[in-house]
Design a protein around this motif. Structure first.
Motif, mmCIF file in Angstrom:
data_model
loop_
_atom_site.group_PDB
_atom_site.id
_atom_site.type_symbol
_atom_site.label_atom_id
_atom_site.label_comp_id
_atom_site.label_asym_id
_atom_site.label_seq_id
_atom_site.Cartn_x
_atom_site.Cartn_y
_atom_site.Cartn_z
ATOM 1 N N THR A 51 0.753 -1.257 -0.154
ATOM 2 C CA THR A 51 -0.065 0.189 0.027
ATOM 3 C C THR A 51 0.852 1.322 0.051
ATOM 4 O OG1 THR A 51 -0.250 -0.127 2.332
ATOM 5 C CG2 THR A 51 -2.066 -0.980 1.043
ATOM 6 N N LEU A 56 -1.110 4.592 -1.392
ATOM 7 C CA LEU A 56 -2.197 4.606 -0.786
ATOM 8 C C LEU A 56 -1.867 5.099 0.923
ATOM 9 C CD1 LEU A 56 -3.800 1.394 -1.976
ATOM 10 C CD2 LEU A 56 -4.475 3.696 -2.562
ATOM 11 N N ARG A 83 -1.562 7.415 -9.544
ATOM 12 C CA ARG A 83 -2.352 6.234 -9.349
ATOM 13 C C ARG A 83 -3.575 6.084 -10.417
ATOM 14 N NH1 ARG A 83 -3.640 7.642 -3.356
ATOM 15 N NH2 ARG A 83 -5.594 8.175 -4.191
ATOM 16 N N PHE A 89 -4.876 -1.491 -9.766
ATOM 17 C CA PHE A 89 -5.135 -2.097 -8.505
ATOM 18 C C PHE A 89 -5.991 -3.352 -8.765
ATOM 19 C CE2 PHE A 89 -4.346 2.319 -7.597
ATOM 20 C CZ PHE A 89 -3.329 2.121 -6.651
ATOM 21 N N PHE A 91 -7.787 -5.924 -5.886
ATOM 22 C CA PHE A 91 -7.692 -6.140 -4.258
ATOM 23 C C PHE A 91 -8.256 -7.539 -3.989
ATOM 24 C CE2 PHE A 91 -8.729 -1.695 -5.036
ATOM 25 C CZ PHE A 91 -7.508 -1.137 -4.561
ATOM 26 N N SER A 93 -11.113 -8.203 -2.733
ATOM 27 C CA SER A 93 -12.421 -8.133 -3.063
ATOM 28 C C SER A 93 -12.329 -7.315 -4.459
ATOM 29 C CB SER A 93 -13.462 -7.616 -2.062
ATOM 30 O OG SER A 93 -13.169 -8.333 -0.682
ATOM 31 N N SER A 94 -13.269 -7.759 -5.295
ATOM 32 C CA SER A 94 -13.331 -7.094 -6.539
ATOM 33 C C SER A 94 -13.503 -5.548 -6.469
ATOM 34 C CB SER A 94 -14.320 -7.513 -7.481
ATOM 35 O OG SER A 94 -15.396 -7.616 -6.906
ATOM 36 N N HIS A 95 -14.336 -4.980 -5.443
ATOM 37 C CA HIS A 95 -14.653 -3.715 -5.302
ATOM 38 C C HIS A 95 -15.251 -2.982 -6.571
ATOM 39 C CE1 HIS A 95 -13.387 -3.224 -1.105
ATOM 40 N NE2 HIS A 95 -12.108 -3.946 -1.347
ATOM 41 N N LEU B 251 -17.240 2.463 -1.349
ATOM 42 C CA LEU B 251 -17.229 2.701 -2.574
ATOM 43 C C LEU B 251 -16.192 3.904 -3.054
ATOM 44 C CD1 LEU B 251 -18.082 2.447 -5.571
ATOM 45 C CD2 LEU B 251 -20.208 3.760 -4.834
ATOM 46 N N ILE B 254 -12.515 2.989 -2.603
ATOM 47 C CA ILE B 254 -12.136 2.582 -3.820
ATOM 48 C C ILE B 254 -12.086 3.456 -4.996
ATOM 49 C CG2 ILE B 254 -12.546 0.675 -5.580
ATOM 50 C CD1 ILE B 254 -11.577 -0.366 -2.620
ATOM 51 N N LEU B 255 -13.079 4.487 -5.074
ATOM 52 C CA LEU B 255 -12.938 5.270 -6.238
ATOM 53 C C LEU B 255 -11.752 5.999 -5.937
ATOM 54 C CD1 LEU B 255 -16.735 6.103 -6.759
ATOM 55 C CD2 LEU B 255 -15.320 4.711 -8.379
ATOM 56 N N ALA B 257 -9.017 5.412 -4.319
ATOM 57 C CA ALA B 257 -7.788 4.629 -4.592
ATOM 58 C C ALA B 257 -7.520 4.426 -6.092
ATOM 59 C CB ALA B 257 -7.962 3.255 -4.232
ATOM 60 N N PRO B 335 -8.852 5.911 1.145
ATOM 61 C CA PRO B 335 -8.719 4.660 0.274
ATOM 62 C C PRO B 335 -8.470 3.305 1.085
ATOM 63 C CG PRO B 335 -7.609 6.323 -0.806
ATOM 64 C CD PRO B 335 -7.813 6.662 0.701
ATOM 65 N N LEU B 336 -7.265 3.311 1.777
ATOM 66 C CA LEU B 336 -6.799 2.166 2.248
ATOM 67 C C LEU B 336 -7.872 1.465 3.360
ATOM 68 C CD1 LEU B 336 -4.201 0.640 2.705
ATOM 69 C CD2 LEU B 336 -3.513 1.929 4.468
ATOM 70 N N ALA B 338 -10.873 1.864 2.972
ATOM 71 C CA ALA B 338 -12.054 1.093 2.342
ATOM 72 C C ALA B 338 -11.685 -0.435 1.820
ATOM 73 C CB ALA B 338 -12.338 1.910 1.047
ATOM 74 N N ILE B 339 -10.100 -0.386 1.239
ATOM 75 C CA ILE B 339 -9.786 -1.428 0.755
ATOM 76 C C ILE B 339 -9.939 -2.607 1.933
ATOM 77 C CG2 ILE B 339 -7.740 -2.653 -0.266
ATOM 78 C CD1 ILE B 339 -7.072 0.255 -1.111
ATOM 79 N N GLY B 342 -13.198 -4.643 2.848
ATOM 80 C CA GLY B 342 -13.783 -5.789 1.911
ATOM 81 C C GLY B 342 -14.888 -5.420 1.011
ATOM 82 N N GLU B 343 -15.625 -6.272 0.632
ATOM 83 C CA GLU B 343 -16.523 -6.098 -0.488
ATOM 84 C C GLU B 343 -17.570 -5.075 -0.012
ATOM 85 O OE1 GLU B 343 -17.029 -5.801 -3.415
ATOM 86 O OE2 GLU B 343 -16.599 -7.871 -3.967
ATOM 87 N N MET B 344 -18.188 -4.466 -0.885
ATOM 88 C CA MET B 344 -19.313 -3.337 -0.435
ATOM 89 C C MET B 344 -20.622 -4.216 -0.938
ATOM 90 S SD MET B 344 -17.607 -0.333 -2.772
ATOM 91 C CE MET B 344 -16.920 -1.427 -3.833
#
Lengths: 224, 344
Positions: A51, A56, A83, A89, A91, A93-95, B251, B254-255, B257, B335-336, B338-339, B342-344
């Motif tokens: 990270t 990040l 970035r 990126f 992760f 999870s797919s996000h 979300l 991630i956006l 990030a 961002p970190l 959020a990552i 896990g999954e939203m």
């Protein structure tokens, strides 16, 4: 030739009066087009170094050089620009954005990366990348209707559609079963080799290691 | 923008619920505003129709026109000194029609003036609302304080006072009914900076309205409801977008990030807020205008389009502020973090 260099990077987390040094001077050079796998026990600092490399979070000490420029000296906006245009990126999870179709997820990334493609070219690029990850047939689907493997393929497509120079992957197969993990790793390997993307991947799954060009072991905040 | 619109399309129900709430709150606000305006007209149209100027009351009247009496000599001097000055009085009363049916009115009399109808002795000009009560030109009306009779010689539009139709009568008839020689107030038109007149206190039109018993209290209550509703709608926006933003922290992270600018995330929220508010307001403005047309004749309701548009502007500003306050979370999102969620 190293495109990305991590030089004596330290990271200390503070909580009240207590401070804990997670990274104790990490040195790592990533060569262009190479896949480097970071492995090690939990708490060894591998996700932290990923990270920091990805911009990040900030390092407490040391340098992070991307194409010779020290990211630790850059403003937040400069790092954001890198970035969005130079990094990709993936992760654990797919996000994915829940209200965008597969195609829109990729179009969004092209917009964010401020590529100079017009709308028609963007759609062609999306179509090409979806072909590469085998998801063309699901381009109008929303994430809620995709399987875990499919979501991760879309996440990979999103990570590489703007042709980044670096790909950061944090446990990209952790949420997938063995068969799907291998499929995803095949895709990552093929794409990064085809597009000459330098990849730094954190994994704890030994089955994924054969897909890496180099394996780096971390322990107690240091590279062994 | 596209992303904002796509979210609205995908999460129709969520935005429909917010839109419905905004529609209902704004519609209620417009209706209450219409009633406030209507009651204000009903209460004080007589004064509101007078051009800008200064009303002078006796200093001893304690800012209540009912208690005011202007000395006759002083009145004559003022009328002579100031062009267009008018002395006038208003008192509540009633008239009886030919069938001996009683009608409440506000008797108004004045010196010769362009502001009010000039009425001869034993004649009366009435507000047109009395036509609905069966009174017509030529009818003879009486009052038990008055020795003679009033002949209805005409009607005038929208002249009401203290929720009663106005009856313009001659000064002589007025003085007989109320047993006073003095008028209550002298109106001098067009003077923005009032002259100081010994023994008299000046009020501009707006201030004079507040000397009408109940006017200030009535308007204050209704205006408080209106602004309360406007503030509630702002809070609704803040709460709704806060809840939505909390749900979307991952979300946004991630956006961020992947390089989306914070301002783009704010723009997305503002676009959604504007879209929902604009659609809700168009509907509620339209419906309130329709209501204005079909409202029962006896209901004091007046909602000019300008008032609706002004309130709509306020709603948009309040919505923007509410959404923006709730959006400060977006700025704080890491961002970190959020990552790692896990999954939203």
């Amino acid at each position: 030739m190293a495109i990305f260099t991590i030089d004596d990077v330290e990271k200390t987390f503070k909580s009240g009066d207590v401070s804990e040094k997670i990274l104790k001077g990490v040195d790592l050079a990533l060569n262009e087009g190479e896949i480097t796998a970071l492995v090690g026990p939990s708490g060894s600092g591998k996700s932290t170094i990923l990270t920091i490399a990805a911009g990040l979070q900030k390092a407490t000490g040391g340098q992070v050089l991307f194409e010779g420029k020290d990211m630790t000296q850059m403003s937040q906006e400069e790092i954001r620009k890198i970035r969005s245009s130079e990094f990709g990126f993936v992760f654990q999870s797919s996000h994915l954005v829940p209200f965008l179709t597969v195609e829109d997820q990729l179009l969004l990334m092209l917009d964010v990366a401020e590529t100079k493609l017009n709308k028609k070219q963007q759609k062609q690029e999306v179509s090409k990348v979806l072909d590469l990850v085998g998801m063309s047939h699901r381009k109008d689907a929303y994430p809620s209707s995709l399987s875990g493997g499919e979501k991760q393929r879309v996440a990979i497509a999103r990570a590489i559609i703007h042709q980044p120079k670096m790909l950061f992957a944090d446990e990209p197969t952790a949420s997938l079963d063995s068969k799907r993990s291998k499929e995803v790793m095949e895709i990552i390997r093929n794409l990064t080799k085809t597009l000459k993307i330098t990849t730094l991947m954190v994994t704890h799954d030994e089955e994924m290691l054969p897909y890496a060009d180099r394996i780096v072991m971390m322990k107690d905040g240091l590279i062994e | 923008m596209q992303m904002a619109w796509k979210e609205v399309k995908k999460s129709k129900m969520k935005f429909l619920i917010l839109g419905s709430i905004i529609f209902l709150v704004s519609f209620l606000t417009f209706i209450i505003s219409g009633l406030a305006n209507g009651l204000s007209e009903d209460n004080a149209a007589l004064i509101k129709n007078v051009p800008n100027g200064q009303f002078y009351l006796n200093e001893d009247a304690k800012q209540t026109y009912n208690l005011s009496k202007i000395d006759v000599d002083q009145q004559d001097k003022l009328l002579a000194d100031y062009n267009g000055a008018t002395a006038m009085s208003i008192q509540m009363g009633f008239v009886n029609d030919t069938e001996d049916k009683q009608h409440s009115v506000a008797f108004v009399t004045s010196t010769d003036s362009e502001l009010f109808p000039n009425v001869k002795d034993n004649e009366v000009v009435l507000d047109a609302s009395l036509k609905d009560e069966g009174i017509k030109v030529g009818d003879i009306l009486t009052n038990n304080q008055f020795s003679g009779e009033f002949k209805v010689v005409g009607f005038t539009e929208k002249q009401t006072y203290s929720h009663a139709p106005v009856a313009f009568i001659s000064m002589k008839n007025y003085q007989e009914i109320y047993r006073v020689m003095e008028m209550q107030t002298v109106f001098i038109p067009g003077s923005d900076s009032p002259d100081s007149i010994k023994g008299l206190e000046s009020f501009n039109n707006k201030e004079f309205l507040n000397t009408i018993p109940s006017y200030g209290a009535e308007q204050m209550s209704l205006n408080m409801i209106i602004w309360f509703l406007v503030v509630i709608s702002g809070m609704l926006f803040a709460i709704f977008f806060y809840m939505m933003n909390v749900q979307k922290i991952g979300l946004y992270g991630i956006l961020k990030a992947i390089g989306v600018k914070t301002i783009s995330l704010f723009s997305m929220m503002w676009y959604q807020m504007l879209l929902i508010t604009a659609v809700s307001l168009v509907l509620s403005v339209g419906l309130s205008q329709v209501f204005s047309m079909v409202a029962p004749a006896g209901m004091p309701f007046s909602l000019p389009l300008e008032t609706s548009l002004l309130l709509s502007g306020v709603f948009l500003v309040i919505g923007f502020i509410g959404a923006t306050i709730s959006g400060f979370q977006i700025k704080k999102v890491e961002p970190l973090q959020a990552i790692q969620q896990g999954e939203m």
